[in-house]
Design a protein around this motif. Structure first.
Motif, PDB file in Angstrom:
ATOM      1  N   GLN A 298       0.795  -1.218   0.000  1.00  0.00           N
ATOM      2  CA  GLN A 298       0.000   0.000   0.000  1.00  0.00           C
ATOM      3  C   GLN A 298       0.830   1.273   0.000  1.00  0.00           C
ATOM      4  OE1 GLN A 298       0.330  -2.186   2.388  1.00  0.00           O
ATOM      5  NE2 GLN A 298       0.090  -1.337   4.459  1.00  0.00           N
ATOM      6  N   ALA A 299       2.142   1.163   0.152  1.00  0.00           N
ATOM      7  CA  ALA A 299       2.986   2.363   0.194  1.00  0.00           C
ATOM      8  C   ALA A 299       4.295   2.103  -0.543  1.00  0.00           C
ATOM      9  CB  ALA A 299       3.271   2.769   1.643  1.00  0.00           C
ATOM     10  N   ASN A 300       4.625   2.999  -1.473  1.00  0.00           N
ATOM     11  CA  ASN A 300       5.912   2.953  -2.176  1.00  0.00           C
ATOM     12  C   ASN A 300       6.896   3.972  -1.631  1.00  0.00           C
ATOM     13  OD1 ASN A 300       5.397   0.875  -3.923  1.00  0.00           O
ATOM     14  ND2 ASN A 300       4.795   2.168  -5.638  1.00  0.00           N
ATOM     15  N   TYR A 396       6.688  19.107  -2.158  1.00  0.00           N
ATOM     16  CA  TYR A 396       6.265  17.937  -2.925  1.00  0.00           C
ATOM     17  C   TYR A 396       6.521  18.133  -4.416  1.00  0.00           C
ATOM     18  CZ  TYR A 396       3.112  14.437  -4.918  1.00  0.00           C
ATOM     19  OH  TYR A 396       2.581  13.396  -5.640  1.00  0.00           O
ATOM     20  N   GLU A 400       7.661  15.109  -7.165  1.00  0.00           N
ATOM     21  CA  GLU A 400       6.481  14.346  -7.592  1.00  0.00           C
ATOM     22  C   GLU A 400       6.754  13.514  -8.841  1.00  0.00           C
ATOM     23  OE1 GLU A 400       3.187  16.732  -8.994  1.00  0.00           O
ATOM     24  OE2 GLU A 400       4.480  18.475  -9.239  1.00  0.00           O
ATOM     25  N   SER A 405       5.844   4.936  -9.212  1.00  0.00           N
ATOM     26  CA  SER A 405       4.398   4.771  -9.307  1.00  0.00           C
ATOM     27  C   SER A 405       4.085   3.381  -9.844  1.00  0.00           C
ATOM     28  CB  SER A 405       3.815   5.843 -10.238  1.00  0.00           C
ATOM     29  OG  SER A 405       2.447   5.636 -10.446  1.00  0.00           O
ATOM     30  N   GLU A 421       1.131  16.320   1.129  1.00  0.00           N
ATOM     31  CA  GLU A 421       0.737  15.440   0.025  1.00  0.00           C
ATOM     32  C   GLU A 421       1.168  13.992   0.261  1.00  0.00           C
ATOM     33  OE1 GLU A 421       1.631  19.546  -1.740  1.00  0.00           O
ATOM     34  OE2 GLU A 421       2.482  18.201  -0.235  1.00  0.00           O
ATOM     35  N   LEU A 422       2.166  13.783   1.144  1.00  0.00           N
ATOM     36  CA  LEU A 422       2.679  12.434   1.371  1.00  0.00           C
ATOM     37  C   LEU A 422       2.236  11.825   2.698  1.00  0.00           C
ATOM     38  CD1 LEU A 422       6.387  12.641   0.113  1.00  0.00           C
ATOM     39  CD2 LEU A 422       4.429  11.606  -1.032  1.00  0.00           C
ATOM     40  N   ALA A 424      -0.470  11.234   4.268  1.00  0.00           N
ATOM     41  CA  ALA A 424      -1.562  10.260   4.331  1.00  0.00           C
ATOM     42  C   ALA A 424      -1.226   8.948   3.636  1.00  0.00           C
ATOM     43  CB  ALA A 424      -2.828  10.863   3.712  1.00  0.00           C
ATOM     44  N   SER A 425      -0.346   8.997   2.623  1.00  0.00           N
ATOM     45  CA  SER A 425      -0.101   7.798   1.812  1.00  0.00           C
ATOM     46  C   SER A 425       1.242   7.139   2.081  1.00  0.00           C
ATOM     47  CB  SER A 425      -0.190   8.160   0.327  1.00  0.00           C
ATOM     48  OG  SER A 425       0.753   9.163  -0.006  1.00  0.00           O
ATOM     49  N   ALA A 426       2.159   7.832   2.718  1.00  0.00           N
ATOM     50  CA  ALA A 426       3.508   7.298   2.919  1.00  0.00           C
ATOM     51  C   ALA A 426       3.641   6.627   4.286  1.00  0.00           C
ATOM     52  CB  ALA A 426       4.533   8.429   2.792  1.00  0.00           C
ATOM     53  N   TRP A 428       5.230   7.070   7.431  1.00  0.00           N
ATOM     54  CA  TRP A 428       5.725   8.347   7.960  1.00  0.00           C
ATOM     55  C   TRP A 428       6.365   8.159   9.327  1.00  0.00           C
ATOM     56  CZ3 TRP A 428       2.261  12.734  10.283  1.00  0.00           C
ATOM     57  CH2 TRP A 428       3.056  13.858  10.554  1.00  0.00           C
TER      58      TRP A 428
END
Length: 622
Positions: A298-300, A396, A400, A405, A421-422, A424-426, A428
């Motif tokens: 779920q995370a790259n 970001y 980007e 991806s 920008e990161l 929530a998805s990274a 952290w």
């Protein structure tokens, strides 16, 4: 026409705006500007500037006269319609902000770095062109019209850098068989620097390959005699071995085989990351968390954030070296220099091109269009499993296009900013200072046996350094450099918060400079909040404390404080039994905030001082 100044140090001091020469002023103004240019984007203390102007014997009015010099330089620059501030007041002195302005010294270094990269890729002709461009920026001896002992020390370092670059460039020209063209140039350099063995060796090689063997032997003989007469020593092994090889017509010194440009590799396992930090202390939990990144679907992207000096880059680089075998496509690396300069519009394209070159794409084959280059990069990332290390990221938008991806590759980003920008998805990690046992262990490892005999002093020193890895390393370096100091002596010096940051610097390592670079990125309102919070008597405080101090309504105060939290200059402390959030300073950040506030108060008091009222002649006391 652009609002871009062009500063010249590589020769007489020069300042131009839109191809129009700007007269800089008197000797003191020129020394001030020279000192700021030599340290572009870094704060130079008033004491350091005073030392340069008065050669270590400043008058009582030195601070005032330096301030006048800076004011006159600002006035001169603004008279040409320049909108942005270039010379910034920044405790404990001043800073020249490079921004988009041109400084020939930095251009020289950038071209040299590009030349070295090309040389490593065996693109010899292109490398020599970059070296030639870099050396063409020199207009004579650096800052030859500045009369200052301190500036002269810096000039000697620059001249040494220039000589090293000349030798690197000459070596490549020799590879290309340009022996005859080099002889007159090298002869002049040898006459100017007769004890420089590498340059003399290159002259001998050029003479020999040009069919002038007797002259090569005479160059060695003259050099040997000069060494004996001047320093009482025989030449070193470089000259001795070359002399022997020329005498024997050794094949190793004959005409070199021309290097053919190879096709770009289809894959690379090169590790472009900086050298690992040794010793690396603590962070076991954080390393275990990062280990999850390589298998996460779920995370790259991994994101490491935290304050200046807390060890973000060290952690990222250490983990990258630890995981290098897990990424057969190699470890790519780009430093976005958030700590050194503001982000520029060109950063995204420069980073993309840099990583494509690391992936084996020749510079001439990289598309100039950003989107086309990004497509090529993403295609290569999907073919290989690489780790992309993006260090010191400011925004970001800088990265980007290079975040993997939908591919097996992973990216690890470090930043002093939160990068919304990161988040929530990274994966952290928001770093905190290392624990007390880890800080003590790191100091003990760095200092060595002295630490075993003074465990209490080591423990005290660890806390005075705020358990901040950068501060711990600076303290240890200072103790190593001063074996006649006890550990307690340094701890005693750090015990006064008013001067603590003065003692956390050694050589080029300056903790204050790191903190300053974070502070300078704040908006004026947030910066003012940071300074005023330094007046609080405790490290932890509530929103009510802050709003009362600044006489702001709670909503506005919360907005400013949360901006400091996002910038990693404050930490939020969740309430245990209530919804109230409290805030906390890291110890050294609190010391820094208080120092900035005191400096602001002194500046205001100086501006109100009646001694300066009605005395315009002080503006010309140069």
């Amino acid at each position: 026409m652009t609002d871009r100044l062009e500063f010249g140090l590589l020769g007489p001091l020069r300042l131009e705006f839109n191809e129009q020469r700007i007269a800089i002023g008197g000797p003191r103004q020129r020394i001030v500007l020279a000192m700021l240019l030599l340290n572009a984007d870094r704060v130079v203390s008033i004491d350091r500037i005073s030392e340069a102007i008065w050669n270590g014997h400043p008058p009582a009015t030195a601070r005032t006269q330096v301030a006048i010099c800076v004011a006159e330089l600002r006035k001169t620059i603004r008279s040409f319609g320049l909108r942005d501030d270039v010379l910034l007041t920044s405790s404990p002195g001043y800073m020249l902000r490079r921004a988009e302005h041109e400084i020939d010294l930095l251009s020289f270094r950038a071209k040299v770095a590009e030349a070295r990269t090309l040389a490593n890729r065996l693109e010899i002709r292109q490398a020599t062109e970059r070296y030639d461009e870099a050396l063409a920026l020199w207009r004579g001896r650096a800052l030859c019209d500045i009369n200052s002992a301190l500036v002269e020390i810096e000039v000697e370092r620059l001249e040494e850098q220039k000589l090293a670059v000349q030798e690197e460039r000459t070596a490549l020209h020799l590879q290309l068989g340009r022996h005859r063209e080099l002889i007159s140039e090298l002869t002049a350099l040898v006459e100017d620097k007769p004890l420089r063995e590498q340059t003399r060796a290159q002259l001998m090689l050029a003479q020999y390959r040009a069919g002038r063997r007797a002259e090569a032997m005479e160059t060695f003989r003259q050099g040997r005699q000069y060494f004996i007469d001047e320093i009482g020593l025989e030449p070193g092994p470089v000259l001795q071995e070359l002399h022997e090889a020329i005498l024997n017509d050794d094949p190793s010194v004959r005409e070199p085989q021309r290097q053919r440009r190879s096709t770009p590799p289809t894959a690379t396992a090169a590790n472009a990351a900086p050298s690992d930090i040794v010793p690396f202390g603590g962070r076991k939990t954080e390393l275990s968390t990062l280990d999850e990144l390589r298998t996460m679907r779920q995370a790259n992207v991994g994101l490491i954030t935290g304050s200046a000096g807390i060890g973000k880059s060290a952690l990222a680089v250490h983990w990258a070296h630890r995981m290098a075998d897990e990424f057969p496509g190699g470890v790519l690396y780009a430093n976005l220099h958030e700590c050194c300069r503001p982000p520029a519009r060109s950063d995204a394209q420069e980073t993309l091109h840099q990583l494509l070159r690391q992936l084996g794409v020749p510079a001439t084959d990289i598309p100039s269009d950003l989107d086309t280059a990004a497509t090529l990069y993403q295609n290569l990332a999907r073919e290989r499993k690489t780790l992309v290390l993006l260090d010191n990221v400011a925004s970001y938008q800088q990265i980007e296009h290079v975040l993997p991806s939908g591919s097996p590759s992973k990216a690890l980003v470090t930043s002093r900013s939160q990068l919304g920008e990161l988040v929530a998805s990274a994966l952290w990690l928001r770093l905190q200072p290392i624990g007390h046992p880890e800080a003590v262990d790191l100091l003990g490892t760095l200092i060595g046996r002295r630490a075993e005999a003074a465990p209490r002093a080591v423990a005290e020193l660890a806390e005075l350094c705020g358990r901040l890895p950068a501060a711990l390393r600076i303290a240890a370096t200072k103790l190593i450099a001063k074996p006649h100091w006890t550990i307690q002596r340094l701890a005693n010096r750090l015990s006064d918060p008013h001067t603590r940051l003065d003692h956390l610097e050694h050589g080029e390592q300056r903790l204050r400079g790191r903190l300053q670079s974070s502070y300078q990125r704040l908006s004026p309102e947030v910066a003012r909040m940071f300074r005023l919070l330094g007046r609080l008597k405790t490290a932890e405080f509530s929103l009510h404390d802050a709003s009362t101090l600044l006489q702001l309504d709670p909503g506005e105060a919360e907005h400013l404080i949360e901006s400091l939290v996002d910038a990693h200059l404050l930490e939020g402390v969740p309430g245990v039994d209530t919804d109230e959030v409290r805030y906390e300073f890291q110890p050294l950040l609190r010391v820094f905030a208080a120092e900035l506030d005191r400096g602001e108060v002194r500046t205001a008091e100086t501006a109100r001082s009646p001694r300066l009222v009605g005395k315009p002649e002080l503006r010309f006391a140069m």
